[in-house]
Design a protein around this motif. Sequence first.
Motif, PDB file in Angstrom:
ATOM      1  N   GLY A   7       0.788  -1.230   0.000  1.00 31.86           N
ATOM      2  CA  GLY A   7       0.000   0.000   0.000  1.00 31.86           C
ATOM      3  C   GLY A   7       0.815   1.273   0.000  1.00 31.86           C
ATOM      4  O   GLY A   7       2.044   1.278  -0.154  1.00 31.86           O
ATOM      5  N   GLU A   8       0.126   2.377   0.188  1.00 33.34           N
ATOM      6  CA  GLU A   8       0.717   3.724   0.208  1.00 33.34           C
ATOM      7  C   GLU A   8       1.424   3.940   1.535  1.00 33.34           C
ATOM      8  O   GLU A   8       0.829   3.784   2.600  1.00 33.34           O
ATOM      9  CB  GLU A   8      -0.404   4.750   0.016  1.00 33.34           C
ATOM     10  N   LYS A   9       2.689   4.349   1.468  1.00 36.44           N
ATOM     11  CA  LYS A   9       3.517   4.425   2.671  1.00 36.44           C
ATOM     12  C   LYS A   9       3.854   5.871   3.038  1.00 36.44           C
ATOM     13  O   LYS A   9       3.972   6.738   2.171  1.00 36.44           O
ATOM     14  CB  LYS A   9       4.814   3.624   2.477  1.00 36.44           C
ATOM     15  N   ALA A  10       4.026   6.100   4.325  1.00 37.52           N
ATOM     16  CA  ALA A  10       4.464   7.407   4.836  1.00 37.52           C
ATOM     17  C   ALA A  10       5.192   7.176   6.156  1.00 37.52           C
ATOM     18  O   ALA A  10       4.922   6.209   6.866  1.00 37.52           O
ATOM     19  CB  ALA A  10       3.281   8.349   5.024  1.00 37.52           C
ATOM     20  N   TRP A  11       6.132   8.065   6.478  1.00 35.92           N
ATOM     21  CA  TRP A  11       6.897   7.944   7.715  1.00 35.92           C
ATOM     22  C   TRP A  11       7.055   9.306   8.347  1.00 35.92           C
ATOM     23  O   TRP A  11       7.018  10.340   7.665  1.00 35.92           O
ATOM     24  CB  TRP A  11       8.270   7.327   7.439  1.00 35.92           C
ATOM     25  N   GLY A  33       0.027  13.723  17.096  1.00 32.44           N
ATOM     26  CA  GLY A  33       1.412  13.289  17.221  1.00 32.44           C
ATOM     27  C   GLY A  33       1.985  12.838  15.893  1.00 32.44           C
ATOM     28  O   GLY A  33       1.366  13.026  14.838  1.00 32.44           O
ATOM     29  N   THR A  34       3.155  12.241  15.942  1.00 34.58           N
ATOM     30  CA  THR A  34       3.889  11.826  14.748  1.00 34.58           C
ATOM     31  C   THR A  34       4.051  10.316  14.738  1.00 34.58           C
ATOM     32  O   THR A  34       4.685   9.752  15.644  1.00 34.58           O
ATOM     33  CB  THR A  34       5.271  12.500  14.711  1.00 34.58           C
ATOM     34  N   VAL A  35       3.483   9.675  13.726  1.00 34.48           N
ATOM     35  CA  VAL A  35       3.583   8.231  13.610  1.00 34.48           C
ATOM     36  C   VAL A  35       4.908   7.861  12.949  1.00 34.48           C
ATOM     37  O   VAL A  35       5.368   8.537  12.025  1.00 34.48           O
ATOM     38  CB  VAL A  35       2.390   7.669  12.800  1.00 34.48           C
ATOM     39  N   ASP A  36       5.562   6.809  13.452  1.00 36.44           N
ATOM     40  CA  ASP A  36       6.842   6.390  12.883  1.00 36.44           C
ATOM     41  C   ASP A  36       6.680   5.953  11.425  1.00 36.44           C
ATOM     42  O   ASP A  36       7.419   6.383  10.541  1.00 36.44           O
ATOM     43  CB  ASP A  36       7.430   5.239  13.693  1.00 36.44           C
ATOM     44  N   PHE A  37       5.709   5.076  11.186  1.00 35.28           N
ATOM     45  CA  PHE A  37       5.479   4.556   9.836  1.00 35.28           C
ATOM     46  C   PHE A  37       4.040   4.074   9.735  1.00 35.28           C
ATOM     47  O   PHE A  37       3.507   3.482  10.663  1.00 35.28           O
ATOM     48  CB  PHE A  37       6.426   3.393   9.530  1.00 35.28           C
ATOM     49  N   ARG A  38       3.440   4.358   8.585  1.00 38.38           N
ATOM     50  CA  ARG A  38       2.104   3.825   8.306  1.00 38.38           C
ATOM     51  C   ARG A  38       2.016   3.464   6.831  1.00 38.38           C
ATOM     52  O   ARG A  38       2.684   4.052   5.977  1.00 38.38           O
ATOM     53  CB  ARG A  38       1.013   4.805   8.697  1.00 38.38           C
ATOM     54  N   ALA A  39       1.195   2.478   6.539  1.00 38.89           N
ATOM     55  CA  ALA A  39       0.922   2.074   5.164  1.00 38.89           C
ATOM     56  C   ALA A  39      -0.565   1.827   5.027  1.00 38.89           C
ATOM     57  O   ALA A  39      -1.186   1.212   5.911  1.00 38.89           O
ATOM     58  CB  ALA A  39       1.711   0.818   4.795  1.00 38.89           C
ATOM     59  N   ILE A  40      -1.142   2.327   3.938  1.00 39.82           N
ATOM     60  CA  ILE A  40      -2.577   2.164   3.684  1.00 39.82           C
ATOM     61  C   ILE A  40      -2.745   1.291   2.449  1.00 39.82           C
ATOM     62  O   ILE A  40      -2.406   1.706   1.334  1.00 39.82           O
ATOM     63  CB  ILE A  40      -3.276   3.522   3.485  1.00 39.82           C
ATOM     64  N   ASP A  41      -3.247   0.100   2.651  1.00 41.07           N
ATOM     65  CA  ASP A  41      -3.511  -0.831   1.565  1.00 41.07           C
ATOM     66  C   ASP A  41      -4.961  -0.617   1.107  1.00 41.07           C
ATOM     67  O   ASP A  41      -5.900  -1.169   1.690  1.00 41.07           O
ATOM     68  CB  ASP A  41      -3.303  -2.269   2.028  1.00 41.07           C
TER      69      ASP A  41
END
Length: 376
Positions: A105-109, A124-132
């Motif tokens: 999926g779409e990734k962001a850090w 807050g600030t998320v370390d890493f997320r991905a949306i499939d």
Amino acid sequence: LPSFPALAQRPALWQGFLQGLGVWRARVYLRPSAGERWVNCPASVFLGMAYPEPDSDEAREGNEAHAMAAEGFTALARGESWLPPATEMGHVVGEYISRCISAPGEKAWEESLPCLSVHEQCGGTVDFRAIDWAQKVLYIKDLKYGFDPVEAFENWQTMLYAEAQITRHQLNDLEWIVDIEIFQPRCYQSRDTHRWRFPAHELRGYMNQARAAAAQAFSATPRAKSGPWCVYCPAVHVCETALKAGVKLYEAAGRGLPHHMPAWALGVQLAIVRRALKQLEALDSAYTAELIGRSEAGENCGPWALTHEQGRLQWLLDDDTIATVVPNLCKLKPPTATQARDAGFDITGLASRPKVRKLKALELRRVFLPIYNSEK
């Protein structure tokens, strides 16, 4: 309460959060990283602001690890080659990045978002997320560089991150899945990865609890509750609720051991006691020195009073002169003044007993009596 209000209903607030990220971060009081604390103890939000957390080696190492991970993610996103340093931190970060980029999926850090569905001052600030988007799965992957074990199940920090992402992207919580993963390879007490996968709509109950706690935190009489979250609260040393719980905790040490305790359990208890003793000795020295100075300044030191007592007999001479005064006692090192006196030497005018400052303990229950009475 609706779990995910449409952002279109609050465009001004949303823009206010996104404009000037540095200013926004400075104004946020309800951070997901402290979620376990303020959800369980709303009073800790503003009480802790009076006592900023001191910088520590653990915090610096954690920040360095996250900065290294952000550097790696950024380089790989640009198509550049990136290899972690040949260090323990580099090995940890490299393995963490490899696990993150394998998520679909779409990734962001290092993505900073407000959590408006909980409170205007939450984010807050998320370390890493991905949306499939195809499988409708939201992945939250958090890096922990410390040693204390952190569970993924009902982890308030990552749950609030997931809530912020669902709110931001307006995901239908009845259709989506949340996949939370805590990566902590330096925690040698358990496995290096903790994972929790669940339907997104299950966040509703948790977020209702978070909303209630946020409202409490900004009320005139926020509720204070002691628990495991007190360990990392910067105001634990002045919190009346934590002090009451602490007195009861130390008094528990006087209880007898249960009969027929298994040997392995007894061994664990002894290891805990030995470790606690070392920590308590360090705290005893630090607190004693600080309280002596505060008492001399005229401050109320609770169950302690400053006294001046006669110290041990000490020489007024240097080592070379002592050797000429008591030559028969000097072997590897000069004797103490007490040893010379007990041996029959006249040390009048050659030694003295300086006054020393000591703390005298008052009756603890009498000092805490007003606190106990306030409960009734």
